[in-house]
Design an enzyme around this catalytic site. Structure first.
Site, PDB file in Angstrom:
ATOM      1  N   LYS A  13      -0.095 -13.444  -5.557  1.00  0.00           N
ATOM      2  CA  LYS A  13       0.122 -14.129  -6.741  1.00  0.00           C
ATOM      3  C   LYS A  13       1.605 -15.105  -6.509  1.00  0.00           C
ATOM      4  CE  LYS A  13      -0.282 -10.131  -8.939  1.00  0.00           C
ATOM      5  NZ  LYS A  13      -0.367  -9.358  -8.141  1.00  0.00           N
ATOM      6  N   ARG A  88      -0.622  -7.242 -17.429  1.00  0.00           N
ATOM      7  CA  ARG A  88      -1.102  -6.875 -17.049  1.00  0.00           C
ATOM      8  C   ARG A  88      -2.286  -5.598 -17.698  1.00  0.00           C
ATOM      9  NH1 ARG A  88       2.687  -7.242 -12.205  1.00  0.00           N
ATOM     10  NH2 ARG A  88       1.950  -5.525 -10.355  1.00  0.00           N
ATOM     11  N   ARG A 127       4.061  -6.389   4.397  1.00  0.00           N
ATOM     12  CA  ARG A 127       5.059  -7.047   3.332  1.00  0.00           C
ATOM     13  C   ARG A 127       6.437  -7.399   3.293  1.00  0.00           C
ATOM     14  NH1 ARG A 127       4.310  -7.995  -2.694  1.00  0.00           N
ATOM     15  NH2 ARG A 127       4.013  -6.057  -3.327  1.00  0.00           N
ATOM     16  N   ARG A 160       9.431  -3.020   0.722  1.00  0.00           N
ATOM     17  CA  ARG A 160       9.887  -1.951  -1.083  1.00  0.00           C
ATOM     18  C   ARG A 160       8.659  -0.725  -0.977  1.00  0.00           C
ATOM     19  NH1 ARG A 160       6.819  -6.433  -5.205  1.00  0.00           N
ATOM     20  NH2 ARG A 160       6.569  -4.320  -5.641  1.00  0.00           N
ATOM     21  N   ARG A 171      -1.551   1.942  -6.704  1.00  0.00           N
ATOM     22  CA  ARG A 171      -1.585   0.396  -7.766  1.00  0.00           C
ATOM     23  C   ARG A 171      -2.576  -0.240  -7.706  1.00  0.00           C
ATOM     24  NH1 ARG A 171       3.358  -2.040  -4.510  1.00  0.00           N
ATOM     25  NH2 ARG A 171       2.586  -3.164  -6.076  1.00  0.00           N
TER      26      ARG A 171
HETATM   27  P1  ADP Z   1       1.480 -10.264  -5.063  1.00  0.00           P
HETATM   28  O1  ADP Z   1       2.716 -10.881  -5.666  1.00  0.00           O
HETATM   29  O2  ADP Z   1       0.162 -10.043  -5.503  1.00  0.00           O
HETATM   30  O3  ADP Z   1       1.873  -8.506  -4.970  1.00  0.00           O
HETATM   31  P2  ADP Z   1       2.310 -11.423  -2.339  1.00  0.00           P
HETATM   32  O4  ADP Z   1       3.014 -12.885  -3.137  1.00  0.00           O
HETATM   33  O5  ADP Z   1       3.945 -10.726  -2.480  1.00  0.00           O
HETATM   34  O6  ADP Z   1       1.794 -10.859  -3.233  1.00  0.00           O
HETATM   35  O7  ADP Z   1       1.390 -11.252  -1.569  1.00  0.00           O
HETATM   36  C1  ADP Z   1       1.720  -9.858  -0.289  1.00  0.00           C
HETATM   37  C2  ADP Z   1       2.503  -9.892   1.211  1.00  0.00           C
HETATM   38  O8  ADP Z   1       0.878 -10.348   1.499  1.00  0.00           O
HETATM   39  C3  ADP Z   1       3.295 -10.369   1.633  1.00  0.00           C
HETATM   40  O9  ADP Z   1       3.796  -9.392   2.691  1.00  0.00           O
HETATM   41  C4  ADP Z   1       2.693 -11.678   1.314  1.00  0.00           C
HETATM   42  O10 ADP Z   1       3.696 -12.893   2.592  1.00  0.00           O
HETATM   43  C5  ADP Z   1       1.306 -11.660   1.920  1.00  0.00           C
HETATM   44  N1  ADP Z   1       0.447 -12.395   2.462  1.00  0.00           N
HETATM   45  C6  ADP Z   1       0.491 -13.449   0.851  1.00  0.00           C
HETATM   46  N2  ADP Z   1      -0.770 -14.549   0.826  1.00  0.00           N
HETATM   47  C7  ADP Z   1      -1.414 -14.335   2.061  1.00  0.00           C
HETATM   48  C8  ADP Z   1      -2.026 -14.957   2.396  1.00  0.00           C
HETATM   49  N3  ADP Z   1      -3.058 -16.258   2.056  1.00  0.00           N
HETATM   50  N4  ADP Z   1      -3.360 -14.438   3.405  1.00  0.00           N
HETATM   51  C9  ADP Z   1      -2.083 -13.500   4.575  1.00  0.00           C
HETATM   52  N5  ADP Z   1      -1.067 -13.145   3.933  1.00  0.00           N
HETATM   53  C10 ADP Z   1      -0.514 -13.416   2.882  1.00  0.00           C
HETATM   54  P1  ADP Z   2       2.871  -6.572  -7.216  1.00  0.00           P
HETATM   55  O1  ADP Z   2       3.151  -7.909  -7.403  1.00  0.00           O
HETATM   56  O2  ADP Z   2       3.186  -6.537  -5.951  1.00  0.00           O
HETATM   57  O3  ADP Z   2       1.857  -6.180  -7.599  1.00  0.00           O
HETATM   58  P2  ADP Z   2       4.897  -6.466  -9.005  1.00  0.00           P
HETATM   59  O4  ADP Z   2       6.485  -6.590  -8.130  1.00  0.00           O
HETATM   60  O5  ADP Z   2       4.395  -7.408  -9.613  1.00  0.00           O
HETATM   61  O6  ADP Z   2       3.747  -5.874  -7.946  1.00  0.00           O
HETATM   62  O7  ADP Z   2       5.218  -5.364  -9.515  1.00  0.00           O
HETATM   63  C1  ADP Z   2       5.653  -4.134  -8.822  1.00  0.00           C
HETATM   64  C2  ADP Z   2       5.814  -2.732 -10.578  1.00  0.00           C
HETATM   65  O8  ADP Z   2       6.458  -3.480 -11.634  1.00  0.00           O
HETATM   66  C3  ADP Z   2       4.022  -2.474 -11.134  1.00  0.00           C
HETATM   67  O9  ADP Z   2       3.659  -2.093 -10.005  1.00  0.00           O
HETATM   68  C4  ADP Z   2       4.509  -2.093 -12.081  1.00  0.00           C
HETATM   69  O10 ADP Z   2       5.590   0.120 -11.986  1.00  0.00           O
HETATM   70  C5  ADP Z   2       5.648  -2.655 -13.005  1.00  0.00           C
HETATM   71  N1  ADP Z   2       5.217  -3.496 -13.582  1.00  0.00           N
HETATM   72  C6  ADP Z   2       5.089  -5.241 -13.268  1.00  0.00           C
HETATM   73  N2  ADP Z   2       5.133  -5.736 -14.337  1.00  0.00           N
HETATM   74  C7  ADP Z   2       4.636  -5.178 -15.470  1.00  0.00           C
HETATM   75  C8  ADP Z   2       4.076  -5.514 -16.648  1.00  0.00           C
HETATM   76  N3  ADP Z   2       3.455  -6.658 -16.978  1.00  0.00           N
HETATM   77  N4  ADP Z   2       3.699  -4.342 -17.347  1.00  0.00           N
HETATM   78  C9  ADP Z   2       3.649  -3.280 -16.812  1.00  0.00           C
HETATM   79  N5  ADP Z   2       4.325  -2.612 -15.279  1.00  0.00           N
HETATM   80  C10 ADP Z   2       4.795  -4.028 -14.590  1.00  0.00           C
END
Ligand code: ADP
Ligand code: ADP
Ligand code: ZN
Length: 214
Positions: A13, A88, A127, A160, A171
């Site tokens: 995302k 979320r 990541r 992280r 998660r």
């Molecule tokens: P989210 O915001 O949904 O948690 P991220 O954008 O941070 O996800 O992506 C999670 C991890 O996967 C990061 O290390 C990112 O560089 C990698 N990643 C994102 N998109 C892809 C993809 N299409 N293929 C492989 N790895 C990806």
């Molecule tokens: P990812 O993209 O890998 O899912 P985020 O960076 O979006 O991780 O979120 C990290 C953490 O921050 C989540 O696991 C949650 O604890 C908190 N968080 C982020 N956004 C929200 C939300 N909209 N509501 C509740 N908790 C949140």
């Protein structure tokens, strides 16, 4: 253009939201980034949020909703935004709808980045996040030019705490219970779009551009 990114933790995302923000000139609003900035700056909100984040749990709705709705009032949101990590939960989505309908607006697209659970743990352990600017990399799929150093700002990269496998499993469970129901919610509103998140990042983005238009 007002867009919501949906998908499991690690689905990509954030990666896609950054590209959307750049191409379409709207701000990328990540609630995770906002919380991490608060933790780094030692704020009260950061301390509260950290308790939940470290366990892989969601931060309570009442700590999230006002924060995002206040953010919309900033001038850079006048042409829309891409929301990453919010809403979320169903109550968060309802609060968002209420705030938008009060000003006569609606969400244009909810984009679900589909990645099966099996792929997620591997992705998360690779990541790396920049402590300086929040940029995200992957040791295999999106490496930095110099090992352990952010391409954009030169700061150090970290794994992280909540990306460690035990927390990731938690998660994912929380995602299925509390966030996945949003897919039906936005489907019912007629704004839901799906893209395959298992392909190369560029190809995921191409599929999104197909949806949003050039
Ligand atoms: P989210 O915001 O949904 O948690 P991220 O954008 O941070 O996800 O992506 C999670 C991890 O996967 C990061 O290390 C990112 O560089 C990698 N990643 C994102 N998109 C892809 C993809 N299409 N293929 C492989 N790895 C990806
Ligand atoms: P990812 O993209 O890998 O899912 P985020 O960076 O979006 O991780 O979120 C990290 C953490 O921050 C989540 O696991 C949650 O604890 C908190 N968080 C982020 N956004 C929200 C939300 N909209 N509501 C509740 N908790 C949140
Ligand atoms: Zn950086």
């Amino acid at each position: 253009m007002k867009i919501i990114m949906l998908g499991a933790p690690g689905a990509g995302k954030g990666t896609q939201a950054k590209m959307i923000a750049e191409k379409y000139g709207v701000p990328h609003i990540s609630t995770g980034d906002i919380f991490r900035a608060n933790i780094k700056n030692g704020t009260e909100l950061g301390a509260k949020a950290k308790e939940y984040m470290d366990k892989g749990l969601l931060v309570p709705d009442e700590l999230v909703v006002d924060l995002v709705i206040d953010r919309f009032k900033e001038p850079d949101c006048k042409n829309g935004y891409v929301l990453d990590g919010f809403p979320r939960t169903i109550p968060q989505a309802e609060a968002l709808d209420k705030a938008l309908s009060a000003i006569g607006e609606t969400i244009d697209y909810a984009i679900n980045v589909e990645v099966p659970d099996e792929n997620i743990v591997k992705r998360m352990s690779g990541r790396r996040a920049c402590v300086g600017c929040g940029a995200t990399y992957h040791i295999v799929y999106n490496p930095t030019k110099e090992d352990g150093k952010c391409d954009t700002c030169g700061a150090e990269l970290i794994l992280r705490d909540d990306d460690k496998p035990e927390t990731v499993l938690n998660r994912l469970k929380v995602y299925h219970e509390q966030t996945q129901p949003l897919i039906n919610y936005y489907e019912a509103k007629g704004v839901m779009k799906e893209v395959d998140g298992t392909v190369d990042m560029k190809d995921v983005f191409a599929a999104i551009v197909e949806i949003l238009g050039e």
